[in-house]
Design a protein around this motif. Structure first.
Motif, mmCIF file in Angstrom:
data_model
loop_
_atom_site.group_PDB
_atom_site.id
_atom_site.type_symbol
_atom_site.label_atom_id
_atom_site.label_comp_id
_atom_site.label_asym_id
_atom_site.label_seq_id
_atom_site.Cartn_x
_atom_site.Cartn_y
_atom_site.Cartn_z
ATOM 1 N N UNK A 41 30.514 -9.698 13.527
ATOM 2 C CA UNK A 41 31.030 -9.810 12.163
ATOM 3 C C UNK A 41 30.081 -9.151 11.183
ATOM 4 N N UNK A 42 30.602 -8.882 9.970
ATOM 5 C CA UNK A 42 29.780 -8.369 8.883
ATOM 6 C C UNK A 42 29.786 -9.376 7.744
ATOM 7 N N UNK A 43 28.714 -9.338 6.949
ATOM 8 C CA UNK A 43 28.640 -10.146 5.738
ATOM 9 C C UNK A 43 29.150 -9.312 4.565
ATOM 10 N N UNK A 44 30.102 -9.861 3.829
ATOM 11 C CA UNK A 44 30.714 -9.157 2.716
ATOM 12 C C UNK A 44 30.432 -9.909 1.433
ATOM 13 N N UNK A 45 29.854 -9.213 0.454
ATOM 14 C CA UNK A 45 29.521 -9.857 -0.816
ATOM 15 C C UNK A 45 28.675 -8.936 -1.675
ATOM 16 N N UNK A 46 28.209 -9.410 -2.828
ATOM 17 C CA UNK A 46 27.379 -8.572 -3.713
ATOM 18 C C UNK A 46 26.092 -8.142 -3.017
ATOM 19 N N UNK A 47 25.707 -6.871 -3.229
ATOM 20 C CA UNK A 47 24.472 -6.345 -2.641
ATOM 21 C C UNK A 47 24.707 -5.265 -1.607
ATOM 22 N N UNK A 48 25.970 -4.990 -1.266
ATOM 23 C CA UNK A 48 26.239 -3.940 -0.276
ATOM 24 C C UNK A 48 26.133 -2.541 -0.880
ATOM 25 N N UNK A 49 26.565 -2.393 -2.128
ATOM 26 C CA UNK A 49 26.487 -1.079 -2.767
ATOM 27 C C UNK A 49 25.036 -0.690 -3.016
ATOM 28 N N UNK A 50 24.790 0.615 -3.049
ATOM 29 C CA UNK A 50 23.439 1.138 -3.257
ATOM 30 C C UNK A 50 22.502 0.660 -2.148
ATOM 31 N N UNK A 51 23.060 0.525 -0.929
ATOM 32 C CA UNK A 51 22.267 0.028 0.193
ATOM 33 C C UNK A 51 22.471 0.933 1.402
ATOM 34 N N UNK A 52 21.542 0.823 2.372
ATOM 35 C CA UNK A 52 21.594 1.620 3.593
ATOM 36 C C UNK A 52 21.506 0.654 4.772
ATOM 37 N N UNK A 53 22.523 0.698 5.641
ATOM 38 C CA UNK A 53 22.573 -0.194 6.797
ATOM 39 C C UNK A 53 22.496 0.606 8.087
ATOM 40 N N UNK A 54 22.137 -0.084 9.175
ATOM 41 C CA UNK A 54 22.295 0.543 10.485
ATOM 42 C C UNK A 54 23.690 0.201 11.008
ATOM 43 N N UNK A 55 23.980 0.523 12.255
ATOM 44 C CA UNK A 55 25.342 0.380 12.770
ATOM 45 C C UNK A 55 25.854 -1.036 12.832
ATOM 46 N N UNK A 56 24.956 -2.032 12.855
ATOM 47 C CA UNK A 56 25.398 -3.425 12.926
ATOM 48 C C UNK A 56 25.025 -4.181 11.640
ATOM 49 N N UNK A 57 24.977 -3.434 10.549
ATOM 50 C CA UNK A 57 24.799 -3.949 9.183
ATOM 51 C C UNK A 57 23.465 -4.671 8.986
ATOM 52 N N UNK A 58 22.403 -4.091 9.519
ATOM 53 C CA UNK A 58 21.072 -4.578 9.156
ATOM 54 C C UNK A 58 20.514 -3.654 8.071
#
Length: 588
Positions: A70-87
């Motif tokens: 699963x992924x966590x969805x909420x404020x803070x995703x924009x202007x961010x860089x994740x790896x393939x499993x949302x770290x």
């Protein structure tokens, strides 16, 4: 708890996991590496591990979390860089340094940052799935809507305004059975399951990319699907970058899936410096980057595509237009092939698994224009654009063919155009868009019928040129009639003065619809005036040598904010010079 019996690269086999289910996330070994169960046989599970497995051996423990990937969805995703499993890669770097330590577990959303939550709902309101509880100004460009999670409805018991962390309870919802549900700003959603919506619509508005060959000849609709296939060096990544920079969508999800690290570095260095043409803010304020380059664990490539499309669906549910750019689906398919081989599954064509086409369809079919859940009937869209990297540029290979059966826009990149320094190197003879008929009413409403008429005429001239090239190669250009020579000249103008575009020149990197319309219209008016002059016996070479012809060639470099007076002046000069030639010819 299970025990590892076999390790084969990213594939781990463990026994004693009778309580686990397929797609459950597990923790592997003493370092608690993240993995996902691919299949189960009794209490024996095959697990793909999303991190490097060197040093892992039989006898190590495996613990299931009981939750799907699963992924966590909420404020803070924009202007961010994740790896393939949302770290989050910036936070992992701050924690472990440049070399990320295996087993590092960092929450996808910052747990310490405070967000100013402004309630929209009030106690006593009846809310259903997708209804907006309140808003957070996540970035200067995007207002983040905190929604009731899918599958939940009830009466608002309380709601808390002010500054909160994403884990704080911001509202309490009482369902029909009288059970209270505490809601935070975080939603968790399994990446392999599409988020629900009320209904899906046929896409009817184009996505303005600012690229003339795309917007005029082969447009894509908002909520549509497209593929960009091409060999090495043909400009796939630059096309993807241009779409990310200039497309008139609200949010961009860029997935660097298995491509070279230096290309992703270019994105990471360039995007923070780019200004959003709509509001002058940094482009990163409405962008999420997912970096899973070729030197990162192969299994995570497969997850990165699903991570990106799930984040896109979440923003779509707020009523935003979202573009998902996957670079490239070929590397994702290679990850599928590797895992399928290690699972000893029966291989399909060229070693790819038999379910390759259905997995590609599952990704692209999550695009679309939808009416979101909620009582306010908001609409959102997800546009999916995938780069395809066929070996040797051979689009008869399985990934290209499976993709072509699914997508409705095909921008075929051509190495011969790239070697001739013609960019974007999209071949106008082999590319196509199946959205022309559904978008025609929009173009007609905005610009009149002439926009699509010009498009069809330009395509006809380019196809005529391709046929005439065969004659020229056999007997030379001198054997052509003056009318055919004019067709060749007009096609050259369409190619060089209209279709060719420089991504690194500010005046030419982006073209509005109006600028595209006027520029192509000017080239075609030149063709009409010259044909009329030829019919009256005017010398062909004189028509090609007028001063306005050279100015048409430079017209695309005109200031994007003040091109209309320039184009009006060129058209007036063109008419005057051709009339002067015609008058001189008639006197003789």
């Amino acid at each position: 708890m299970g025990i590892i019996t076999k390790v084969s690269g990213p594939l781990v086999v463990a026994e004693g996991l009778a309580e686990a289910n397929v797609s459950d996330v597990v923790r592997v070994g003493s370092q608690h590496l993240i993995g996902e169960i691919l299949n189960m046989t009794g209490d024996r599970a095959s697990i793909q591990v999303y991190e490097e497995t060197s040093g892992l051996g039989p006898g190590a423990e495996v613990v299931t979390t009981g939750m799907p990937m699963s992924v966590e969805l909420g404020p803070g995703m924009l202007d961010n860089i994740y790896d393939g499993i949302q770290r989050p890669l910036p936070e992992m770097r701050a924690l472990t340094g440049d070399s990320i330590t295996r087993g590092t577990d960092v929450p996808a959303l910052n747990r310490d940052k405070l967000w100013d939550f402004s309630p929209v709902a009030k106690p006593g309101d009846e809310l259903g799935s997708g209804d907006v509880l309140g808003t957070v100004q996540e970035t200067s460009a995007i207002l983040h809507k905190i929604m009731v999670p899918p599958g939940l409805k009830g009466t608002v018991k309380s709601v808390e305004s002010g500054e909160h962390k994403v884990t704080d309870v911001i509202a309490v919802l009482t369902d029909a059975r009288g059970v209270d549900h505490e809601l935070t700003m975080i939603q968790r959603w399994p990446v392999r399951i599409a988020r629900p919506y009320e209904r899906k619509y046929v896409p009817s508005r184009p996505m303005n990319s600012g690229q003339r060959i795309i917007d005029t000849l082969f447009p894509i609709a908002k909520g549509g699907t497209a593929a960009v296939p091409g060999p090495f060096g043909s400009g796939k990544t630059v096309v993807q970058h241009q779409l990310a920079k200039w497309s008139d969508v609200d949010i961009v999800i860029y997935i660097g899936c298995g491509e070279r690290g230096n290309e992703m570095t270019d994105v990471l260095m360039e995007f923070p410096e780019l200004k959003d043409p709509r509001n002058g803010e940094p482009l990163m304020k409405r962008t999420v980057l997912i970096a899973n380059t070729s030197d990162m664990p192969v299994a995570a490539r497969e997850a990165s595509i699903y991570t990106g499309i799930t984040i896109a669906e979440y923003f779509r549910d707020m009523g935003y237009d979202v573009a998902v750019l996957a670079d490239s689906t070929s590397r994702w398919a290679e990850a599928l092939r590797e895992m399928s081989g290690r699972l000893e599954e029966m291989p399909g064509e060229e070693g790819y698994p038999a379910y390759l086409a259905s997995r590609l369809a599952q990704f692209y079919e999550r695009a679309g224009v939808v009416e979101c859940l909620g009582t306010d009937a908001r609409q959102g869209s997800v546009t999916a654009i995938g780069a395809v990297s066929p070996p040797g540029g051979d689009i008869s290979e399985p990934v290209s063919q499976a993709t072509m059966r699914i997508v409705k826009v095909f921008w075929a990149l051509d190495s011969s155009l790239a070697y001739a320094r013609h960019f974007p190197a999209i071949n106008w003879l082999t590319s196509y868009s199946l959205y022309i008929d559904t978008l025609r009413p929009w173009y007609t409403e905005q610009f009149g019928e002439r926009y699509m008429q010009n498009r069809e005429r330009a395509m006809h001239i380019l196809q005529e040129e391709a046929e005439l090239q065969e004659i020229v190669r056999l007997v030379g250009q001198d054997a052509l009639s003056p009318e055919d020579r004019l067709t060749m000249e007009t096609a050259k103008m369409i190619r060089e003065d209209f279709l060719q575009q420089n991504a690194f020149v500010d005046e030419d990197a982006y073209s509005s619809y109006l600028k595209q319309f006027r520029l192509l219209d000017m080239v075609l008016k030149y063709d009409v005036l010259c044909r009329d002059a030829l019919s009256r016996g005017i010398d062909m070479n004189g028509l090609f040598a007028i001063d306005a012809r050279e100015k048409i060639g430079r017209a695309k470099m005109a200031d994007p904010n003040a091109f209309e007076p320039v184009y009006d002046a060129i058209e007036a000069q063109m008419k005057a010079e051709i009339e002067e030639l015609s008058a001189g010819g008639e006197e003789q």
